[in-house]
Design a protein around this motif. Structure first.
Motif, PDB file in Angstrom:
ATOM      1  N   UNK A   1     -49.133 -57.475 -22.237  1.00 60.57           N
ATOM      2  CA  UNK A   1     -48.251 -57.346 -21.078  1.00 60.57           C
ATOM      3  C   UNK A   1     -48.557 -56.116 -20.250  1.00 60.57           C
ATOM      4  N   UNK A   2     -48.796 -54.985 -20.920  1.00 56.80           N
ATOM      5  CA  UNK A   2     -49.099 -53.735 -20.212  1.00 56.80           C
ATOM      6  C   UNK A   2     -50.413 -53.828 -19.452  1.00 56.80           C
ATOM      7  N   UNK A   3     -51.433 -54.383 -20.085  1.00 57.08           N
ATOM      8  CA  UNK A   3     -52.728 -54.514 -19.428  1.00 57.08           C
ATOM      9  C   UNK A   3     -52.660 -55.483 -18.254  1.00 57.08           C
ATOM     10  N   UNK A   4     -51.981 -56.592 -18.453  1.00 53.97           N
ATOM     11  CA  UNK A   4     -51.851 -57.568 -17.369  1.00 53.97           C
ATOM     12  C   UNK A   4     -51.095 -56.980 -16.190  1.00 53.97           C
ATOM     13  N   UNK A   5     -50.185 -56.052 -16.466  1.00 49.86           N
ATOM     14  CA  UNK A   5     -49.417 -55.408 -15.409  1.00 49.86           C
ATOM     15  C   UNK A   5     -50.169 -54.330 -14.669  1.00 49.86           C
ATOM     16  N   UNK A   6     -51.356 -53.932 -15.183  1.00 52.12           N
ATOM     17  CA  UNK A   6     -52.222 -53.038 -14.420  1.00 52.12           C
ATOM     18  C   UNK A   6     -52.327 -51.606 -14.884  1.00 52.12           C
ATOM     19  N   UNK A   7     -51.930 -51.284 -16.125  1.00 55.87           N
ATOM     20  CA  UNK A   7     -52.012 -49.893 -16.565  1.00 55.87           C
ATOM     21  C   UNK A   7     -53.456 -49.408 -16.594  1.00 55.87           C
ATOM     22  N   UNK A   8     -53.625 -48.085 -16.468  1.00 55.97           N
ATOM     23  CA  UNK A   8     -54.955 -47.475 -16.527  1.00 55.97           C
ATOM     24  C   UNK A   8     -55.396 -47.198 -17.955  1.00 55.97           C
ATOM     25  N   UNK A   9     -54.465 -47.213 -18.888  1.00 55.84           N
ATOM     26  CA  UNK A   9     -54.768 -46.989 -20.293  1.00 55.84           C
ATOM     27  C   UNK A   9     -53.513 -47.222 -21.112  1.00 55.84           C
ATOM     28  N   UNK A  10     -53.697 -47.324 -22.423  1.00 55.47           N
ATOM     29  CA  UNK A  10     -52.578 -47.548 -23.340  1.00 55.47           C
ATOM     30  C   UNK A  10     -52.591 -46.453 -24.398  1.00 55.47           C
ATOM     31  N   UNK A  11     -51.435 -45.865 -24.653  1.00 56.73           N
ATOM     32  CA  UNK A  11     -51.289 -44.855 -25.703  1.00 56.73           C
ATOM     33  C   UNK A  11     -50.547 -45.456 -26.883  1.00 56.73           C
ATOM     34  N   UNK A  12     -51.179 -45.421 -28.052  1.00 56.01           N
ATOM     35  CA  UNK A  12     -50.523 -45.832 -29.296  1.00 56.01           C
ATOM     36  C   UNK A  12     -49.939 -44.563 -29.902  1.00 56.01           C
ATOM     37  N   UNK A  13     -48.638 -44.396 -29.753  1.00 59.16           N
ATOM     38  CA  UNK A  13     -47.947 -43.170 -30.139  1.00 59.16           C
ATOM     39  C   UNK A  13     -47.381 -43.331 -31.541  1.00 59.16           C
ATOM     40  N   UNK A  14     -47.989 -42.637 -32.489  1.00 60.92           N
ATOM     41  CA  UNK A  14     -47.536 -42.775 -33.870  1.00 60.92           C
ATOM     42  C   UNK A  14     -47.887 -41.544 -34.682  1.00 60.92           C
ATOM     43  N   UNK A  15     -47.249 -41.426 -35.830  1.00 61.34           N
ATOM     44  CA  UNK A  15     -47.489 -40.295 -36.717  1.00 61.34           C
ATOM     45  C   UNK A  15     -48.717 -40.583 -37.565  1.00 61.34           C
ATOM     46  N   UNK A  16     -49.692 -39.653 -37.592  1.00 63.98           N
ATOM     47  CA  UNK A  16     -50.867 -39.858 -38.447  1.00 63.98           C
ATOM     48  C   UNK A  16     -50.487 -39.857 -39.920  1.00 63.98           C
ATOM     49  N   UNK A  17     -51.352 -40.431 -40.736  1.00 66.02           N
ATOM     50  CA  UNK A  17     -51.160 -40.377 -42.176  1.00 66.02           C
ATOM     51  C   UNK A  17     -50.300 -41.469 -42.767  1.00 66.02           C
ATOM     52  N   UNK A  18     -49.812 -42.398 -41.937  1.00 67.84           N
ATOM     53  CA  UNK A  18     -48.967 -43.477 -42.450  1.00 67.84           C
ATOM     54  C   UNK A  18     -49.780 -44.692 -42.878  1.00 67.84           C
ATOM     55  N   UNK A  19     -51.040 -44.753 -42.444  1.00 73.17           N
ATOM     56  CA  UNK A  19     -51.877 -45.902 -42.763  1.00 73.17           C
ATOM     57  C   UNK A  19     -51.640 -47.094 -41.860  1.00 73.17           C
ATOM     58  N   UNK A  20     -50.780 -46.949 -40.827  1.00 72.52           N
ATOM     59  CA  UNK A  20     -50.436 -48.071 -39.958  1.00 72.52           C
ATOM     60  C   UNK A  20     -51.290 -48.133 -38.693  1.00 72.52           C
ATOM     61  N   UNK A  21     -51.987 -47.043 -38.384  1.00 76.45           N
ATOM     62  CA  UNK A  21     -52.737 -46.979 -37.128  1.00 76.45           C
ATOM     63  C   UNK A  21     -53.761 -48.105 -36.973  1.00 76.45           C
ATOM     64  N   UNK A  22     -54.537 -48.448 -38.016  1.00 76.54           N
ATOM     65  CA  UNK A  22     -55.522 -49.528 -37.828  1.00 76.54           C
ATOM     66  C   UNK A  22     -54.904 -50.848 -37.391  1.00 76.54           C
ATOM     67  N   UNK A  23     -53.745 -51.203 -37.931  1.00 78.16           N
ATOM     68  CA  UNK A  23     -53.104 -52.458 -37.535  1.00 78.16           C
ATOM     69  C   UNK A  23     -52.708 -52.412 -36.059  1.00 78.16           C
ATOM     70  N   UNK A  24     -52.176 -51.284 -35.619  1.00 81.60           N
ATOM     71  CA  UNK A  24     -51.810 -51.129 -34.204  1.00 81.60           C
ATOM     72  C   UNK A  24     -53.041 -51.258 -33.310  1.00 81.60           C
ATOM     73  N   UNK A  25     -54.104 -50.593 -33.704  1.00 81.62           N
ATOM     74  CA  UNK A  25     -55.312 -50.596 -32.883  1.00 81.62           C
ATOM     75  C   UNK A  25     -55.989 -51.967 -32.876  1.00 81.62           C
ATOM     76  N   UNK A  26     -55.949 -52.667 -33.993  1.00 83.58           N
ATOM     77  CA  UNK A  26     -56.513 -54.023 -33.997  1.00 83.58           C
ATOM     78  C   UNK A  26     -55.750 -54.924 -33.035  1.00 83.58           C
ATOM     79  N   UNK A  27     -54.421 -54.774 -33.015  1.00 83.53           N
ATOM     80  CA  UNK A  27     -53.621 -55.560 -32.082  1.00 83.53           C
ATOM     81  C   UNK A  27     -53.939 -55.231 -30.638  1.00 83.53           C
ATOM     82  N   UNK A  28     -54.094 -53.941 -30.341  1.00 86.10           N
ATOM     83  CA  UNK A  28     -54.411 -53.518 -28.977  1.00 86.10           C
ATOM     84  C   UNK A  28     -55.780 -54.032 -28.545  1.00 86.10           C
ATOM     85  N   UNK A  29     -56.740 -53.961 -29.445  1.00 93.61           N
ATOM     86  CA  UNK A  29     -58.094 -54.422 -29.114  1.00 93.61           C
ATOM     87  C   UNK A  29     -58.124 -55.943 -28.958  1.00 93.61           C
ATOM     88  N   UNK A  30     -57.287 -56.624 -29.701  1.00 89.89           N
ATOM     89  CA  UNK A  30     -57.191 -58.077 -29.556  1.00 89.89           C
ATOM     90  C   UNK A  30     -56.720 -58.436 -28.148  1.00 89.89           C
TER      91      UNK A  30
END
Length: 288
Positions: A141-170
């Motif tokens: 939705x954000x990309x289709x709306x025209x954003x210049x970039x996307x920030x995945x805002x999360x706390x490091x060390x939780x092990x969840x970042x790869x899942x978020x990034x895979x979704x964003x790259x998809x």
């Protein structure tokens, strides 16, 4: 600097301040404007578009380089508790579109401003596959709306970042989008893993321009530069953003923005710094 990834790699940029505070300060009818859901300000993207757009414009006129979308709770996983999960794409698309319209409507005086789509980990109790699917919908939705970039805002060390990034790259792959996906973290604490960093297009090290900025001292800004911060939050209001804009320009080499530590050139070319004070909101005149 024609792209966000170039700009944030070379300069310490200033974002807008608290959008939620601006929106809550308006006269809202919870039943009409928020469909009875008081805590979901993202619904204003559809019901009070002009209010959201004008809130973005106020921060742009105060000097912000980067406008963040009104999308913190626009994940299907957050919206599900209000039976609004099926509205996730539309809320994110509208959030991006409104921010882009605001940027297009406020003169930049020779400087480009950017829209950063925001996806925040709200700590949902969900499996990696669910996280990935939810992020994919939101980022699409954000990309289709025209954003210049996307920030995945999360706390490091939780092990969840790869899942978020895979979704964003998809989502990027589906739309064949070129906008970068950043991992975002605070300026201190645990680092992201090399695996997570490898899935991202860049890293945002942010620092909130809040209580420290209100002191009026510049020492904390200089310390932020030494910590390799590349994004400064605009505080709690457009007035705070305007003060931060002036403070950043005052400590820069060319009257615009400080260079990031790893990109500072040996010789700084003289430029005519774009003055955000030329196009302040009338409400900003007293703090200019």
């Amino acid at each position: 600097m024609r792209t966000l990834i170039e700009a944030i790699d070379q300069r310490v940029l200033l974002t807008d301040g608290s959008l939620a505070r601006q929106l809550r300060g308006a006269q809202l009818n919870v039943a009409r404007d928020l469909n009875g859901v008081e805590d979901c300000l993202e619904l204003l993207n559809l019901t009070r578009a002009q209010l959201v757009r004008e809130s973005h414009r106020a921060y742009l006129r105060a000097g912000a380089d980067v406008i963040r979308t009104n999308s913190l709770q626009a994940s299907p996983l957050s919206l599900a508790r209000w039976d609004l999960a099926d509205q996730a794409f539309y809320l994110n698309y509208a959030a991006a579109e409104l921010a882009c319209e605001a940027v297009d409507s406020v003169p930049g005086r020779g400087r480009r401003r950017f829209v950063l789509g925001v996806v925040r980990d709200q700590g949902w109790d969900a499996a990696p596959a669910e996280l990935e699917a939810a992020v994919a919908v939101q980022v699409e939705g954000l990309l289709a709306g025209g954003v210049d970039g996307v920030a995945i805002d999360m706390v490091p060390g939780t092990g969840r970042a790869p899942a978020f990034l895979r979704g964003a790259r998809r989502a990027k792959q589906k739309l064949k989008a070129l906008a970068p996906v950043f991992l975002q973290r605070g300026h201190q604490g645990v680092e992201f893993s090399e695996h997570a960093l490898g899935l991202a297009d860049g890293l945002i090290r942010s620092r909130h321009g809040g209580a420290e900025a209100k002191t009026g001292k510049r020492d904390w800004l200089k310390a932020a530069l030494e910590e390799e911060v590349n994004l400064i939050g605009g505080g709690d209001s457009p007035a705070a953003t305007a003060k931060l804009d002036r403070a950043l320009r005052a400590i820069s080499d060319d009257g615009w923005r400080p260079f990031t530590g790893w990109r500072r050139p040996a010789v700084v070319d003289e430029v005519t710094p774009p003055s955000s004070s030329l196009h302040l909101d009338p409400a900003m005149a007293e703090v200019a």
